[in-house]
Scaffold this motif. Structure first.
Motif, PDB file in Angstrom:
ATOM      1  N   LYS A 276      -8.992 -32.369  22.575  1.00 33.84           N
ATOM      2  CA  LYS A 276      -9.185 -33.366  21.520  1.00 33.84           C
ATOM      3  C   LYS A 276     -10.521 -34.089  21.742  1.00 33.84           C
ATOM      4  O   LYS A 276     -11.312 -34.236  20.811  1.00 33.84           O
ATOM      5  N   TYR A 277     -10.752 -34.508  22.977  1.00 31.55           N
ATOM      6  CA  TYR A 277     -11.991 -35.218  23.312  1.00 31.55           C
ATOM      7  C   TYR A 277     -13.220 -34.325  23.059  1.00 31.55           C
ATOM      8  O   TYR A 277     -14.188 -34.745  22.424  1.00 31.55           O
ATOM      9  N   LEU A 278     -13.179 -33.099  23.540  1.00 33.18           N
ATOM     10  CA  LEU A 278     -14.337 -32.213  23.419  1.00 33.18           C
ATOM     11  C   LEU A 278     -14.622 -31.863  21.957  1.00 33.18           C
ATOM     12  O   LEU A 278     -15.780 -31.761  21.545  1.00 33.18           O
ATOM     13  N   LEU A 279     -13.568 -31.693  21.174  1.00 34.63           N
ATOM     14  CA  LEU A 279     -13.735 -31.350  19.756  1.00 34.63           C
ATOM     15  C   LEU A 279     -14.227 -32.552  18.954  1.00 34.63           C
ATOM     16  O   LEU A 279     -15.157 -32.437  18.153  1.00 34.63           O
ATOM     17  N   GLU A 280     -13.628 -33.710  19.180  1.00 32.60           N
ATOM     18  CA  GLU A 280     -14.021 -34.920  18.438  1.00 32.60           C
ATOM     19  C   GLU A 280     -15.481 -35.259  18.669  1.00 32.60           C
ATOM     20  O   GLU A 280     -16.160 -35.766  17.793  1.00 32.60           O
ATOM     21  N   ASN A 281     -15.949 -34.999  19.875  1.00 27.92           N
ATOM     22  CA  ASN A 281     -17.336 -35.325  20.203  1.00 27.92           C
ATOM     23  C   ASN A 281     -18.286 -34.152  19.984  1.00 27.92           C
ATOM     24  O   ASN A 281     -19.451 -34.213  20.400  1.00 27.92           O
ATOM     25  N   LYS A 282     -17.780 -33.100  19.350  1.00 31.46           N
ATOM     26  CA  LYS A 282     -18.595 -31.928  18.975  1.00 31.46           C
ATOM     27  C   LYS A 282     -19.170 -31.170  20.176  1.00 31.46           C
ATOM     28  O   LYS A 282     -20.096 -30.377  20.039  1.00 31.46           O
TER      29      LYS A 282
END
Ligand SMILES: [Fe+2]
Ligand SMILES: [Fe+2]
Lengths: 291, 79
Positions: A276-282
């Motif tokens: 979630k963190y890696l995806l949200e922050n692109k």
């Protein structure tokens, strides 16, 4: 890009203060039993790497407990092998101009990781007589501006997010042998802070550098993160563990567990917050494969 | 296991891990052409341990021991 964002500056200040209050003598933090009775749970049964496989189903409770001991030795060993290069990387970054503002916290980070290795290594050496070998090898390569720094902190974050999932759960498992529980709890107390810091710093580094990277560099960074996640997970399945627990065909067992749908689902569950963190922050564009 | 068998097993393993899907010969540069990445080395070491039946001390490995299938054979299987 030496200035850090105000919220990261606040975080560093807060974490620095809290860390001073939570600083401990690693040699006095745990009461180490002289002898360890291995007929106990050292890893919560649901976190044993083979859990869910037919091979695990076939084991007696006695054998599962023995396996849980060697799983703990592997978990502690892979932490040591993650923390050694982590300490090296932090030491190299202390007081570099771009990290001057976060250096007060880097001192805590470094000291705490050194403490963790003392806990992990003491258990491994005292009760198993060994630390499992490190099979990592890094090849030197060139990096774009900020790429190496970003990857260093992103790898650290990935590694710590996965470890922390287990630390939190196992520090609360009343069935766990008390020393193992204490190690998980002590690690969790420090790691909770490392993760707050790591999430903010990694995000800041990505936002500061990624816009200057070429498409090729950015794609390479994303591929690197996916590969790192996969290789981090691969270490949780160690044939040495299965061999030491007296299980036949340890290498085949590793592949069976790796491919077992229950184990794949488990890896997905543990990785959910991280993804979630890696995806949200692109930092990633899509969920990386876990198989 | 004969030299030919070991090398075939190594080629098959590398081909199965390689994303590029290119054919792998005994002298294909594995690292240089990024047929396998540094993060797959742990798996390669485990595979070598399985094939040879001997542990590998990663801390003592010299540069270039994984250059290609021939080199891997020379370093880990040649008695
Ligand atoms: Fe740690
Ligand atoms: Fe940490």
């Amino acid at each position: 890009m030496n200035a850090i964002p105000p919220d990261l500056r606040d975080t560093v200040k807060k974490l620095h203060d809290v860390s001073i209050g939570d600083f401990r003598n690693p040699y006095a933090a745990i009461d180490w039993p002289e002898k360890m009775d291995r007929a106990q749970w050292f890893t919560s049964p649901r976190f044993i790497s083979l859990n869910g496989t037919p091979a695990y189903e076939a084991l007696t409770e006695e054998k599962r407990k023995e396996l849980s001991f060697f799983e703990a030795v592997n978990f502690y060993s892979l932490n040591i092998h993650g923390e050694r290069p982590l300490c090296k990387g932090i030491a190299e970054r202390l007081y570099r101009p771009e990290h001057r503002d976060v250096s007060p916290y880097l001192h805590h980070f470094l000291a705490e990781e050194n403490n963790h290795m003392i806990y992990f290594a003491t258990f491994c050496e005292k009760y198993a007589g060994k630390i499992y070998p490190d099979r990592h090898l890094a090849f030197p390569r060139d990096f774009a501006d900020g790429e190496e720094d970003f990857l260093f902190f992103a790898h650290t974050l990935i590694f710590e997010e996965i470890v922390e999932f287990y630390n939190v759960k196992m520090s609360k498992d009343p069935a766990l042998e008390p020393t193992a529980r204490a190690i998980n709890l002590l690690h969790h107390r420090d790691e909770a802070r490392h993760l707050v810091f790591g999430r903010k710093l990694t995000k800041h580094l990505f936002q500061a550098h990624a816009p200057q990277w070429t498409q090729e560099v950015l794609a390479g960074v994303r591929e690197n993160l996916s590969n790192f996640i996969l290789s981090t997970w691969r270490e949780y399945y160690n044939p040495d563990v299965y061999r030491d627990a007296g299980l036949p065909s340890p290498h085949d067992l590793r592949e069976e567990a790796w491919n077992d749908p229950a184990c794949v689902a488990h890896r997905r569950e543990v990785s959910a917050g991280l993804f979630k963190y890696l995806l949200e922050n692109k930092m990633l564009e899509k969920e990386p494969p876990l198989q | 296991m004969s030299e030919q068998d070991v090398k075939k097993q190594l080629r098959d393993w590398v081909a199965s891990k390689s994303k590029a899907g290119k054919p792998v010969n005994d002298d294909t540069p594995l690292m240089e052409q990024r047929v396998i990445t540094s993060m797959q080395v742990m798996d390669l070491i485990l595979f070598i341990e399985k094939l040879s039946g001997r542990p590998v001390d990663a801390g003592k490995l010299k540069k270039g021991v994984f250059r290609d299938v021939n080199t891997i054979y020379e370093n880990f299987f040649h008695a």
